[in-house]
Design an enzyme around this catalytic site. Structure first.
Site, PDB file in Angstrom:
ATOM      1  N   GLY A  56      30.401   5.527  17.677  1.00 17.90           N
ATOM      2  CA  GLY A  56      31.747   6.538  17.277  1.00 17.90           C
ATOM      3  C   GLY A  56      32.248   7.630  18.508  1.00 17.90           C
ATOM      4  O   GLY A  56      32.512   6.837  19.516  1.00 17.90           O
ATOM      5  N   GLY A  57      31.813   8.076  17.965  1.00 19.59           N
ATOM      6  CA  GLY A  57      31.842   9.517  19.341  1.00 19.59           C
ATOM      7  C   GLY A  57      32.215   8.767  21.008  1.00 19.59           C
ATOM      8  O   GLY A  57      32.937   9.193  20.717  1.00 19.59           O
ATOM      9  N   GLY A  78      27.110  11.299  13.873  1.00 17.27           N
ATOM     10  CA  GLY A  78      28.395  12.610  14.134  1.00 17.27           C
ATOM     11  C   GLY A  78      27.948  13.589  14.474  1.00 17.27           C
ATOM     12  O   GLY A  78      28.053  14.224  14.493  1.00 17.27           O
ATOM     13  N   GLU A 110      23.177   2.259  10.701  1.00 14.29           N
ATOM     14  CA  GLU A 110      23.309   3.671  10.406  1.00 14.29           C
ATOM     15  C   GLU A 110      22.946   4.372  10.389  1.00 14.29           C
ATOM     16  O   GLU A 110      23.773   4.432   8.769  1.00 14.29           O
ATOM     17  CB  GLU A 110      25.388   3.450  10.859  1.00 14.29           C
ATOM     18  CG  GLU A 110      25.159   2.288  12.019  1.00 14.29           C
ATOM     19  CD  GLU A 110      27.237   3.113  11.541  1.00 14.29           C
ATOM     20  OE1 GLU A 110      27.305   2.709  13.339  1.00 14.29           O
ATOM     21  OE2 GLU A 110      28.127   3.093  11.224  1.00 14.29           O
ATOM     22  N   GLU A 159      31.411   6.701   5.937  1.00  9.66           N
ATOM     23  CA  GLU A 159      32.511   6.782   5.637  1.00  9.66           C
ATOM     24  C   GLU A 159      32.959   6.517   4.892  1.00  9.66           C
ATOM     25  O   GLU A 159      33.432   6.879   3.532  1.00  9.66           O
ATOM     26  CB  GLU A 159      33.695   6.770   6.922  1.00  9.66           C
ATOM     27  CG  GLU A 159      32.433   8.107   7.595  1.00  9.66           C
ATOM     28  CD  GLU A 159      32.920   7.887   9.077  1.00  9.66           C
ATOM     29  OE1 GLU A 159      34.409   7.326   9.969  1.00  9.66           O
ATOM     30  OE2 GLU A 159      32.027   9.140  10.591  1.00  9.66           O
ATOM     31  N   ASN A 185      33.788   2.095  17.558  1.00  7.84           N
ATOM     32  CA  ASN A 185      34.368   2.116  16.292  1.00  7.84           C
ATOM     33  C   ASN A 185      35.544   4.142  16.248  1.00  7.84           C
ATOM     34  O   ASN A 185      34.422   4.479  16.940  1.00  7.84           O
ATOM     35  CB  ASN A 185      33.167   2.474  15.159  1.00  7.84           C
ATOM     36  CG  ASN A 185      33.879   3.381  14.245  1.00  7.84           C
ATOM     37  OD1 ASN A 185      35.022   3.510  14.087  1.00  7.84           O
ATOM     38  ND2 ASN A 185      33.095   3.831  12.932  1.00  7.84           N
ATOM     39  N   TRP A 186      36.436   3.401  16.375  1.00  4.32           N
ATOM     40  CA  TRP A 186      37.657   4.819  16.873  1.00  4.32           C
ATOM     41  C   TRP A 186      37.685   5.745  15.820  1.00  4.32           C
ATOM     42  O   TRP A 186      38.389   6.793  16.093  1.00  4.32           O
ATOM     43  CB  TRP A 186      38.558   4.369  17.857  1.00  4.32           C
ATOM     44  CG  TRP A 186      38.590   3.595  18.755  1.00  4.32           C
ATOM     45  CD1 TRP A 186      37.307   3.892  20.007  1.00  4.32           C
ATOM     46  CD2 TRP A 186      38.977   3.161  20.045  1.00  4.32           C
ATOM     47  NE1 TRP A 186      37.503   2.885  20.977  1.00  4.32           N
ATOM     48  CE2 TRP A 186      38.532   2.698  21.285  1.00  4.32           C
ATOM     49  CE3 TRP A 186      40.843   2.853  20.273  1.00  4.32           C
ATOM     50  CZ2 TRP A 186      39.307   1.871  22.574  1.00  4.32           C
ATOM     51  CZ3 TRP A 186      41.587   2.268  21.051  1.00  4.32           C
ATOM     52  CH2 TRP A 186      40.243   1.947  22.493  1.00  4.32           C
ATOM     53  N   LYS A 187      37.511   5.304  14.357  1.00  9.11           N
ATOM     54  CA  LYS A 187      37.179   5.539  13.405  1.00  9.11           C
ATOM     55  C   LYS A 187      39.644   6.349  13.546  1.00  9.11           C
ATOM     56  O   LYS A 187      40.221   6.021  14.440  1.00  9.11           O
ATOM     57  CB  LYS A 187      36.842   7.053  13.240  1.00  9.11           C
ATOM     58  CG  LYS A 187      35.216   6.486  13.168  1.00  9.11           C
ATOM     59  CD  LYS A 187      34.270   8.068  13.210  1.00  9.11           C
ATOM     60  CE  LYS A 187      32.877   6.743  13.213  1.00  9.11           C
ATOM     61  NZ  LYS A 187      32.148   8.019  12.594  1.00  9.11           N
ATOM     62  N   HIS A 207      31.971   1.079   6.346  1.00 11.64           N
ATOM     63  CA  HIS A 207      31.032   2.191   6.871  1.00 11.64           C
ATOM     64  C   HIS A 207      30.331   3.096   6.334  1.00 11.64           C
ATOM     65  O   HIS A 207      31.186   3.671   5.025  1.00 11.64           O
ATOM     66  CB  HIS A 207      32.544   2.319   7.864  1.00 11.64           C
ATOM     67  CG  HIS A 207      31.556   3.905   9.080  1.00 11.64           C
ATOM     68  ND1 HIS A 207      31.677   4.441   8.807  1.00 11.64           N
ATOM     69  CD2 HIS A 207      31.152   2.803   9.737  1.00 11.64           C
ATOM     70  CE1 HIS A 207      31.218   5.434   9.771  1.00 11.64           C
ATOM     71  NE2 HIS A 207      30.595   5.194  10.634  1.00 11.64           N
ATOM     72  N   SER A 255      25.437   8.750  16.455  1.00 12.19           N
ATOM     73  CA  SER A 255      24.931   9.441  17.898  1.00 12.19           C
ATOM     74  C   SER A 255      23.889   8.452  18.953  1.00 12.19           C
ATOM     75  O   SER A 255      23.524   9.404  20.275  1.00 12.19           O
ATOM     76  CB  SER A 255      24.279  10.148  17.543  1.00 12.19           C
ATOM     77  OG  SER A 255      24.760  11.633  16.382  1.00 12.19           O
TER      78      SER A 255
END
Ligand code: PGA
Length: 255
Positions: free
Chosen positions: A234-235, A173, A167, A97, A9-11, A95, A213
């Site tokens: 993600g990251g 993150g 999640e 966010e 997930n590159w956001k 998600h 993470s």
């Protein structure tokens, strides 16, 4: 046997050019991987461009959100129909966010799941508790409500096509990963809920990813848990090296 699925997930990151560069490298490194499904989820504007680079590869393409109507006076929205047209096969829904910053609720998540399925997209449905809820022992209650309200009215046949991503919001993150035991406990709960809602056969087929993470160093112990079938990253999905290492380290024997 459920085939593991690792999705990046590159956001809100990467231009089209950067996305093309990334997948051009990625497809070389993972061309011989056949026992894990691989997906990247770029921003909307990069979908069309990287679709062409991913043709005839083992890498799937996903979007990060959709609106539930196909067309109409909905300024600024993108529908499942258009995502399909742009080359997406998957779409992340609900998600944390989106729930936190854009007011998404279990009810909007439900509409989006139905719209995605109608358009032929595979929904990756995110659930998970915030830190306060975990500390107040409300994780089971929160995740149960998210699952029941999110999947309300979705047929058993359609649930089979869905991917769930657990999640825990406090792990996203933050560098804080849920322990494999903590994650397994909630994954098991999700599978039990699926059994109650749709029967054992459906529950055993649905893939449940862990997210929060995930790194090359912790993926193997997470994947060793019986109900963890992959990861939403993600990251660590933003760099080719770490994403490839996660994919390669995810092929482990279940305990
Ligand atoms: P993270 O994000 O891997 O950076 O914690 C996961 C996610 O938000 O899907």
């Amino acid at each position: 046997m459920r085939k593991p699925i690792i999705a990046g997930n590159w956001k809100l990151n990467k231009t089209s050019h950067e996305s093309i560069e990334f997948v051009t490298l990625l497809k070389r490194y993972v061309s011989n991987v056949s026992d894990v499904d691989i997906v990247v989820c770029p921003v909307f504007t990069a979908l069309c461009d990287i679709k062409d680079v991913l043709l005839e590869t083992n890498i799937g393409l996903g979007a990060q959100n959709l609106f539930w109507e196909d067309a109409g006076a909905f300024t600024g929205e993108v529908s499942g129909l258009l995502l399909k047209d742009a080359g997406a096969e998957y779409v992340i829904i609900g998600h944390s966010e989106r729930r936190q910053y854009f007011g998404e609720t279990n009810q909007t998540v439900n509409k989006k799941i139905k719209a995605a399925l109608k358009s032929g997209l595979i929904p990756i449905v995110c659930v998970g508790e915030v830190l306060e809820e975990r500390e107040q022992n409300k994780t089971t209650k929160v995740v149960t409500t998210q699952m029941k309200e999110g999947l309300e009215g979705v047929s058993k046949e359609d649930v089979k096509r869905i991917i769930i991503a657990y999640e825990p919001v406090w792990a996203i993150g933050t560098g804080k990963t849920a322990t494999p035991g903590q994650a397994q406990q909630v994954h098991q709960l999700i599978r039990q809920l699926l059994t109650q809602m749709c029967g054992e056969d459906v529950a055993q087929r649905v893939r449940i990813q862990y997210g929060g993470s995930v790194k090359p160093e912790n993926i193997a112990e997470l994947m060793a848990q019986p109900d963890i079938d992959g990861a939403l990253v993600g990251g660590a999905s933003l760099k080719v090296d770490s994403f490839v290492d996660i994919i390669k380290n995810s092929c482990v024997m279940k305990t």
